[in-house]
Design an enzyme around this catalytic site. Structure first.
Site, short mmCIF file in Angstrom:
data_model
loop_
_atom_site.label_atom_id
_atom_site.label_comp_id
_atom_site.label_asym_id
_atom_site.label_seq_id
_atom_site.Cartn_x
_atom_site.Cartn_y
_atom_site.Cartn_z
N CYS A 2 13.82 3.55 4.46
CA CYS A 2 13.37 3.89 5.81
C CYS A 2 13.69 5.36 6.05
O CYS A 2 14.32 6.01 5.23
CB CYS A 2 14.11 3.07 6.85
SG CYS A 2 14.05 1.31 6.56
N ARG A 27 8.26 7.46 3.98
CA ARG A 27 9.41 6.59 3.68
C ARG A 27 9.24 5.19 4.28
O ARG A 27 10.01 4.28 3.98
CB ARG A 27 10.71 7.20 4.22
CG ARG A 27 11.03 8.58 3.68
CD ARG A 27 12.37 9.05 4.19
NE ARG A 27 13.43 8.16 3.74
CZ ARG A 27 14.03 8.22 2.56
NH1 ARG A 27 13.68 9.16 1.71
NH2 ARG A 27 14.96 7.37 2.23
N TRP A 75 10.71 0.65 6.80
CA TRP A 75 10.03 -0.04 5.70
C TRP A 75 10.89 -1.27 5.50
O TRP A 75 11.97 -1.23 4.91
CB TRP A 75 10.00 0.84 4.45
CG TRP A 75 9.34 0.16 3.29
CD1 TRP A 75 9.95 -0.51 2.28
CD2 TRP A 75 7.94 0.10 3.01
NE1 TRP A 75 9.01 -0.99 1.40
CE2 TRP A 75 7.78 -0.64 1.82
CE3 TRP A 75 6.80 0.59 3.67
CZ2 TRP A 75 6.53 -0.89 1.27
CZ3 TRP A 75 5.56 0.34 3.11
CH2 TRP A 75 5.42 -0.39 1.92
N ASN A 99 19.18 3.21 7.15
CA ASN A 99 18.33 3.08 5.96
C ASN A 99 19.21 2.55 4.84
O ASN A 99 20.27 3.12 4.59
CB ASN A 99 17.78 4.46 5.58
CG ASN A 99 17.22 4.49 4.18
OD1 ASN A 99 16.62 3.51 3.72
ND2 ASN A 99 17.42 5.59 3.48
N GLY A 100 18.81 1.48 4.21
CA GLY A 100 19.61 0.94 3.10
C GLY A 100 19.60 -0.58 3.14
O GLY A 100 18.79 -1.19 3.84
N GLU A 483 -0.97 -0.68 -20.03
CA GLU A 483 -0.58 0.04 -18.81
C GLU A 483 -0.70 1.56 -19.04
O GLU A 483 -1.17 2.29 -18.17
CB GLU A 483 0.86 -0.36 -18.43
CG GLU A 483 1.55 0.51 -17.40
CD GLU A 483 0.99 0.38 -15.99
OE1 GLU A 483 0.14 -0.50 -15.75
OE2 GLU A 483 1.39 1.20 -15.13
N LYS A 487 -3.09 4.01 -16.85
CA LYS A 487 -2.57 5.17 -16.11
C LYS A 487 -3.33 6.43 -16.48
O LYS A 487 -3.68 7.24 -15.63
CB LYS A 487 -1.09 5.43 -16.45
CG LYS A 487 -0.03 4.62 -15.81
CD LYS A 487 0.41 5.00 -14.44
CE LYS A 487 -0.22 4.07 -13.45
NZ LYS A 487 0.36 2.74 -13.41
N GLU A 490 -6.80 6.39 -15.01
CA GLU A 490 -6.79 6.53 -13.55
C GLU A 490 -6.62 7.98 -13.10
O GLU A 490 -7.31 8.42 -12.20
CB GLU A 490 -5.60 5.74 -12.96
CG GLU A 490 -5.80 4.27 -12.85
CD GLU A 490 -4.59 3.58 -12.22
OE1 GLU A 490 -4.78 2.79 -11.29
OE2 GLU A 490 -3.45 3.84 -12.66
N HIS A 506 -9.20 -4.89 -36.33
CA HIS A 506 -10.37 -5.74 -36.05
C HIS A 506 -11.38 -5.03 -35.15
O HIS A 506 -12.18 -5.68 -34.49
CB HIS A 506 -9.92 -7.05 -35.38
CG HIS A 506 -9.06 -7.87 -36.28
ND1 HIS A 506 -9.50 -8.45 -37.44
CD2 HIS A 506 -7.74 -8.18 -36.19
CE1 HIS A 506 -8.52 -9.10 -38.02
NE2 HIS A 506 -7.41 -8.94 -37.28
N LYS A 605 -5.50 2.69 -2.96
CA LYS A 605 -4.15 2.16 -3.16
C LYS A 605 -4.13 0.65 -2.98
O LYS A 605 -3.44 -0.06 -3.69
CB LYS A 605 -3.19 2.84 -2.18
CG LYS A 605 -1.74 2.44 -2.32
CD LYS A 605 -1.14 3.06 -3.56
CE LYS A 605 0.22 2.53 -3.90
NZ LYS A 605 0.50 2.64 -5.34
C1 G6P Z 1 -5.34 -1.01 -6.96
C2 G6P Z 1 -4.30 0.09 -7.16
C3 G6P Z 1 -3.44 -0.22 -8.40
C4 G6P Z 1 -2.82 -1.59 -8.27
C5 G6P Z 1 -3.87 -2.67 -8.02
C6 G6P Z 1 -3.24 -3.99 -7.64
O1 G6P Z 1 -6.28 -0.97 -7.97
O2 G6P Z 1 -4.94 1.34 -7.33
O3 G6P Z 1 -2.41 0.76 -8.50
O4 G6P Z 1 -2.12 -1.89 -9.46
O5 G6P Z 1 -4.71 -2.30 -6.92
O6 G6P Z 1 -2.60 -3.82 -6.41
P1 G6P Z 1 -1.42 -4.69 -5.88
O7 G6P Z 1 -1.07 -4.06 -4.55
O8 G6P Z 1 -1.93 -6.09 -5.72
O9 G6P Z 1 -0.30 -4.61 -6.87
#
Ligand code: G6P
Length: 610
Positions: A2, A27, A75, A99-100, A483, A487, A490, A506, A605
């Site tokens: 937070c 935050r 948060w 915060n914590g 992954e 990344k 993306e 293969h 996001k």
């Molecule tokens: C979007 C975001 C990714 C995320 C995915 C799943 O594509 O750009 O970064 O991994 O959604 O989102 P979630 O909030 O369900 O983990």
């Protein structure tokens, strides 16, 4: 995670605090509050659910004034993001914003309730407010009451507190959560981060863990953990306001990569019981009798969360002997899945709002499964519709490409593995203990990775112009390869594919030539020898190998163009370290290419549409 802002000075401070909170919105942003108390006994508090703008609306309808106050942007970690749970919390004459995470808040709450204290919120913070208020009766000052209270508190905290009957002070405390103090000619400030008050001062003092401080209009006094006065050096900050929000990092993604050690500690906090070799998941409200009967776990997720699930399949199956199916939520929801009353459906989502994951969860529920979720956003839709939830404590993630949310998911999944294994009897206390110890050592290993960024920058310099990358891994490192490729795609817009090393022959081997960088994860684990053979096959076709190896392993120096050594850790947590390495490779390549790293084109996001 937070944001807190405190002010004591000569000027009217409500807007100073509100503007400070605005700068801390990264935050947290699920609720906010403001309290002003200038003269003895006087107090004005407003709180609002949702974004800071909701609080501002309330304030500007009926503005109030004062020269001492504190504010908070939340948060949520304990208790839903509602107005009642929003800070500041008031108990007797105490007003506090925190915060914590207070680990022993349940014990403290019971103790205080036995003394007749009544709580209006579900937060750990309100407990601390009551504790300080009860200590106040026998204390010589607010600061004395804070010290007496902190002796009873376990956990992480950064808080600002005021006593409405002691109008000339603001007391601040910090332990394992950020807190800076600033001073201008007319005021003293306390804040979770520099940007909150950077427009008023550039002179800052950074508190150490265990420090407390008493701020008055005239002076700031700092005390160490034993309550002894100490001097902490004053620093002059030259950051511009924009980079200050990123704490000096060029992008939120890099800042969030560096936050990982702290967020992992936060996620383990109060849950890992080393002595018992067990995890305390009292917060997961699922019938233990059901858990003993679970004979299948179906994990549904999307994007990065799906790859975290894939990693966990390896260690959960091995240590609980429960079969784990990992399913793309968008596929699962339409494919007539098989479920019985002993199936546990696990939904993994950073945001808790991903439409496909939510729909898959609903489908699993409709078919009779019990649903549990791992989520980063408290009280979002997915946890709300689950029978039990385990929250990661990654704090808000701003960068679209997930980093700290993914690694804290891996930590949460490990905790779940230990918890289930202990309940199923497939994991001994000793095995649980060594797994927990391995998890607790992860932050230090990540820090070691983050102290030497040169190899990742080298990869970027050498290969940023490549048009395609191949990522290879085996065992738990196979989903890490997926992954890593995700990344890179993306944020750098370079085509990349992740493949299981053993599958390369293969198909993808046909693509390999001297233009193709191959990121090969070849750690000293149980599949090391096999991985090396696969890597040699790529090398023989001219592929440019970038090898991620265990510390001290020089055997690939002649084969690989670039060798990156990573700390050798327990195999059960190794993928958390390799996650950080693949994050850094993509980050530095994207940075060199100059793409919009925090908001890559076409991506969102949180994807709330099908
Ligand atoms: C979007 C975001 C990714 C995320 C995915 C799943 O594509 O750009 O970064 O991994 O959604 O989102 P979630 O909030 O369900 O983990």
């Amino acid at each position: 995670m937070c944001g807190v802002v405190g002010y004591i000075g000569l000027e009217d401070c409500a807007t100073v605090i509100l503007n400070g909170l605005k700068k801390l919105e990264y935050r947290g942003y699920d609720s906010a509050g403001l309290a002003i108390s200038e003269t003895a006994g006087a107090l004005k508090v407003i709180r609002a659910e949702g974004k800071l703008s909701n609080l501002e609306k309330i304030f500007y309808q009926e503005p109030f004034e004062g020269t001492r106050g504190l504010g908070h942007i939340r948060w949520a970690t304990h208790g839903a993001p509602t107005e009642i749970n929003a800070h500041p919390h008031v108990a007797g004459s105490i007003v506090l914003a925190h915060n914590g995470i207070i680990e022993n808040y349940r014990e403290l709450r019971d103790k205080l309730a036995a003394l007749g204290r009544e709580f209006s919120s579900a937060t750990d913070t309100e407990v601390v407010a009551h504790l300080i208020d009860s200590e106040l009766k026998s204390a010589s000052s607010l600061h004395d009451a804070v010290l007496k209270s902190l002796a009873q508190v376990e956990g992480s905290y950064a808080f600002v507190v005021m006593d409405i009957n002691e109008p000339d002070t603001l007391v601040v405390a910090r332990n394992a959560a950020p807190m800076v103090l600033g001073r201008s000619d007319t005021a003293a400030f306390a804040a979770s981060d520099i940007p909150a008050v950077l427009e008023h001062t550039r002179k800052f003092v950074f508190l150490h863990d265990g420090d407390t401080a008493v701020l008055t209009r005239e002076k700031t006094s700092i005390f160490d953990v034993s309550g002894t006065p100490v001097e902490r050096p004053e620093k002059h900050i030259q950051w511009d306001p924009i980079s200050a929000e990123k704490q000096g990092y060029k992008h939120f993604m890099l800042k969030e990569i560096f936050e990982q050690p702290t967020r992992i500690i936060d996620t383990l906090r109060g849950r890992a019981d080393v002595e018992a070799g067990d995890i305390n998941l009292g917060e997961v409200d699922i019938d233990p009798e059901f858990l003993k009967k679970v004979n299948r776990i179906t994990v549904v997720a999307c994007g990065g969360s799906f790859y975290s699930a894939m990693v966990s399949k390896y260690f959960i199956e091995e240590h609980t002997r429960i079969p784990v199916d990992v399913e793309l939520a968008s596929e699962y929801r339409y494919r007539k899945p098989i479920i019985d009353e002993n199936t546990l459906c696990l939904a993994i989502s950073q945001s808790g709002e991903t439409a496909d994951t939510l729909a898959a969860l609903r489908e699993a529920k409709r078919l009779g499964a019990k649903v549990m979720s791992i989520c980063n956003v408290i009280e979002s839709s997915i946890p709300r519709e689950s029978d039990g939830v385990l929250y990661t404590h990654a704090g808000p993630e701003i960068s679209v490409a997930s980093t700290k949310a993914s690694t804290t998911q891996l930590v949460a999944l490990s905790m779940l593995g230990i918890w289930l294994g202990r309940r199923k009897g497939t994991l001994s206390a000793e095995q649980g203990r060594s797994w927990i110890e391995a998890l607790r050592a992860v932050p230090t290993s990540i820090e070691a990775v983050l102290t030497n960024l040169e190899p990742y920058k080298d990869v970027a310099k050498t290969y940023a112009s490549a048009s395609s990358f191949l990522y290879l891994g085996r065992g738990q490192q196979y989903p890490v390869a997926l992954e890593g490729a995700l990344k890179l795609k993306e944020i750098s817009y370079i085509h990349a594919e992740g493949y299981a090393s053993g599958e390369m022959k293969h198909g993808p081997i046909a693509l390999i030539d001297e233009k193709m960088p191959v990121v090969a994860i070849a750690l000293k684990d149980t599949v090391y020898d096999k991985t090396i053979s696969n890597l040699m096959e790529a090398h023989a076709r001219g592929g440019k190998i970038i090898a991620l190896v265990s510390e001290g392993d020089r055997s690939l120096s002649d084969t690989a163009e670039i060798v990156i050594e990573l700390p050798q850790v327990d195999e059960r947590v190794q993928s958390i370290i390799t996650y950080v390495a693949v994050q850094l490779i993509s980050y530095f390549i994207a940075d060199l290419k100059g793409t919009d790293i925090d908001q890559p084109r076409n991506l969102a996001k949180s994807v709330t549409v099908e």
